[in-house]
Design an enzyme around this catalytic site. Structure first.
Site, short mmCIF file in Angstrom:
data_model
loop_
_atom_site.label_atom_id
_atom_site.label_comp_id
_atom_site.label_asym_id
_atom_site.label_seq_id
_atom_site.Cartn_x
_atom_site.Cartn_y
_atom_site.Cartn_z
CB ILE A 1 -0.94 -0.01 1.23
CG1 ILE A 1 -2.00 -1.12 1.09
CG2 ILE A 1 -1.62 1.34 1.41
CD1 ILE A 1 -2.90 -1.29 2.31
CB ILE B 1 4.94 -5.82 11.18
CG1 ILE B 1 4.87 -5.38 12.66
CG2 ILE B 1 6.10 -5.13 10.47
CD1 ILE B 1 6.03 -5.88 13.50
CE1 TYR C 1 -1.64 -5.15 10.99
CE2 TYR C 1 -4.03 -5.25 11.04
CZ TYR C 1 -2.86 -4.89 10.40
OH TYR C 1 -2.91 -4.28 9.17
N1 CAA Z 1 -12.57 -17.29 12.77
C1 CAA Z 1 -12.87 -18.40 13.49
N2 CAA Z 1 -12.03 -19.43 13.61
C2 CAA Z 1 -10.86 -19.35 12.97
C3 CAA Z 1 -10.48 -18.23 12.22
C4 CAA Z 1 -11.42 -17.19 12.12
N3 CAA Z 1 -11.17 -16.08 11.40
N4 CAA Z 1 -9.25 -18.45 11.71
C5 CAA Z 1 -8.85 -19.66 12.15
N5 CAA Z 1 -9.82 -20.20 12.90
C6 CAA Z 1 -9.84 -21.50 13.53
C7 CAA Z 1 -9.50 -22.58 12.51
O1 CAA Z 1 -10.66 -22.94 11.78
C8 CAA Z 1 -9.03 -23.72 13.42
O2 CAA Z 1 -10.11 -24.37 14.01
P1 CAA Z 1 -10.09 -25.96 14.19
O3 CAA Z 1 -8.88 -26.25 15.04
O4 CAA Z 1 -11.40 -26.22 14.89
O5 CAA Z 1 -10.00 -26.49 12.81
C9 CAA Z 1 -8.31 -22.97 14.55
O6 CAA Z 1 -8.77 -21.61 14.47
C10 CAA Z 1 -6.81 -22.98 14.38
O7 CAA Z 1 -6.52 -22.43 13.08
P2 CAA Z 1 -5.09 -22.65 12.44
O8 CAA Z 1 -4.86 -24.08 12.09
O9 CAA Z 1 -4.88 -21.66 11.34
O10 CAA Z 1 -4.18 -22.37 13.73
P3 CAA Z 1 -2.82 -21.64 13.88
O11 CAA Z 1 -2.55 -21.47 15.33
O12 CAA Z 1 -1.80 -22.29 13.01
O13 CAA Z 1 -3.07 -20.18 13.23
C11 CAA Z 1 -3.99 -18.05 13.02
C12 CAA Z 1 -4.05 -19.36 13.77
C13 CAA Z 1 -2.62 -17.39 13.23
C14 CAA Z 1 -5.06 -17.13 13.57
C15 CAA Z 1 -4.18 -18.31 11.51
O14 CAA Z 1 -5.41 -18.96 11.30
C16 CAA Z 1 -4.16 -17.03 10.68
O15 CAA Z 1 -3.11 -16.55 10.32
N6 CAA Z 1 -5.34 -16.49 10.40
C17 CAA Z 1 -5.46 -15.28 9.62
C18 CAA Z 1 -5.51 -14.07 10.50
C19 CAA Z 1 -5.78 -12.88 9.65
O16 CAA Z 1 -6.82 -12.76 9.03
N7 CAA Z 1 -4.83 -11.97 9.59
C20 CAA Z 1 -4.98 -10.82 8.76
C21 CAA Z 1 -3.68 -10.52 8.11
S1 CAA Z 1 -3.86 -9.29 6.86
C22 CAA Z 1 -3.94 -7.88 7.69
O17 CAA Z 1 -3.83 -7.81 8.88
C23 CAA Z 1 -4.12 -6.63 6.86
C24 CAA Z 1 -5.30 -5.89 7.25
O18 CAA Z 1 -5.21 -4.88 7.93
C25 CAA Z 1 -6.63 -6.35 6.78
#
Ligand code: CAA
Length: 240
Positions: free
Chosen positions: A14, A85, A147
């Site tokens: 961005i 970040i 974040y």
């Molecule tokens: N809502 C509900 N449940 C969720 C979820 C969500 N958004 N994301 C993950 N889960 C659940 C998964 O379904 C999983 O459930 P089960 O064990 O029942 O299957 C559980 O959480 C664990 O998920 P992971 O296997 O992914 O676990 P992890 O510990 O390896 O990772 C996490 C967890 C770090 C949150 C990973 O899911 C992740 O990176 N998620 C994305 C987070 C996100 O959206 N970040 C935004 C980045 S972009 C940004 O920030 C820019 C901006 O300003 C928009």
């Protein structure tokens, strides 16, 4: 004399789009970056925009950088606090370091840069500060307590500083981008990202330029009646 604009995290994602669009609009742009020398060099060669490396989370580093920019280009008229970040993890697995790094880089940076330019902006009766928040600071996001807290903090910071700057011609606004097609968003696990995109009414990720257009609107000289606001640019994903 063209206005001098500093864009933090301004060489990629961005920030890159913001730097380029501001330059196209006639600003003298300086793009900060934190670590990726290769990307910064390529950016500077491609755009002709000078880059400056410093850690936005460290006050003394910011102080030295602002002094250098002022000596080379004159006082800073526009600051875009864009550097950010992620250190995503659920709270029960988040480390203190993951918390601190995100708060430092995403939120303390806004204090650092604003603090260092505010005196001269007030003296000159002109300043534009735009802080890049996030949809995840407005709505929260699973895996992002650090974040979301930092970005939510940005929105409060913006409103408080807007009140302080208003009588001195210094406007302070925020943009809350939704999910934009950048390296940061592409790092989200594909299955999670797919579900997120399905919830965006416009039906696509944002483009970096969608956010840059908002910045250009807010920093314009004639945008002097717009302060303390948050412009959500998120394809309709969250209406706040
Ligand atoms: N809502 C509900 N449940 C969720 C979820 C969500 N958004 N994301 C993950 N889960 C659940 C998964 O379904 C999983 O459930 P089960 O064990 O029942 O299957 C559980 O959480 C664990 O998920 P992971 O296997 O992914 O676990 P992890 O510990 O390896 O990772 C996490 C967890 C770090 C949150 C990973 O899911 C992740 O990176 N998620 C994305 C987070 C996100 O959206 N970040 C935004 C980045 S972009 C940004 O920030 C820019 C901006 O300003 C928009």
């Amino acid at each position: 004399m063209s206005r001098v604009a500093l864009v933090t995290g301004g060489t990629r994602g961005i920030g890159k789009a913001i730097s380029v669009m501001l330059k196209q609009k006639g600003y003298t742009v300086i793009a900060n970056y934190g670590g990726n020398d290769e990307a910064a060099k390529a950016f500077s060669e491609e755009t002709g925009i000078p880059v400056i490396k410093f850690d936005v989370g460290k006050f003394s580093d910011c102080e030295a950088a602002i002094k250098k920019i002022e000596s080379e280009h004159g006082p800073v008229d526009v600051v875009v606090n864009n550097a950010g970040i992620t250190r995503d993890a659920v709270l029960h697995r988040m480390t203190p370091t993951q918390w601190e790094e995100v708060i430092q880089t995403n939120l303390t940076s806004c204090f650092n840069l604003a603090r260092l330019v505010i005196d001269k902006m007030r003296e000159r009766g002109f300043g534009r500060i735009v802080n890049i928040g996030s949809i995840n600071g407005q709505a929260g996001q699973y895996g992002q307590v650090n974040y979301a807290a930092a970005k939510s903090g940005i929105h409060g910071f913006t409103k408080a500083l807007a009140q302080e700057g208003a009588a001195k011609g210094v406007t302070v606004n925020a943009i809350a981008p939704g999910y934009v097609d950048t390296d940061m968003v592409r790092a989200v696990p594909p299955a999670v990202l797919e579900k997120i995109i399905a919830k965006i009414p416009v039906g696509r990720l944002g483009h970096a330029e969608d956010i840059a257009r908002g910045v250009c609107f807010l920093v314009a000289d004639d945008a002097d009646f717009i302060t303390g606001t948050t412009l959500s640019i998120n394809g309709g994903q969250h209406m706040y």
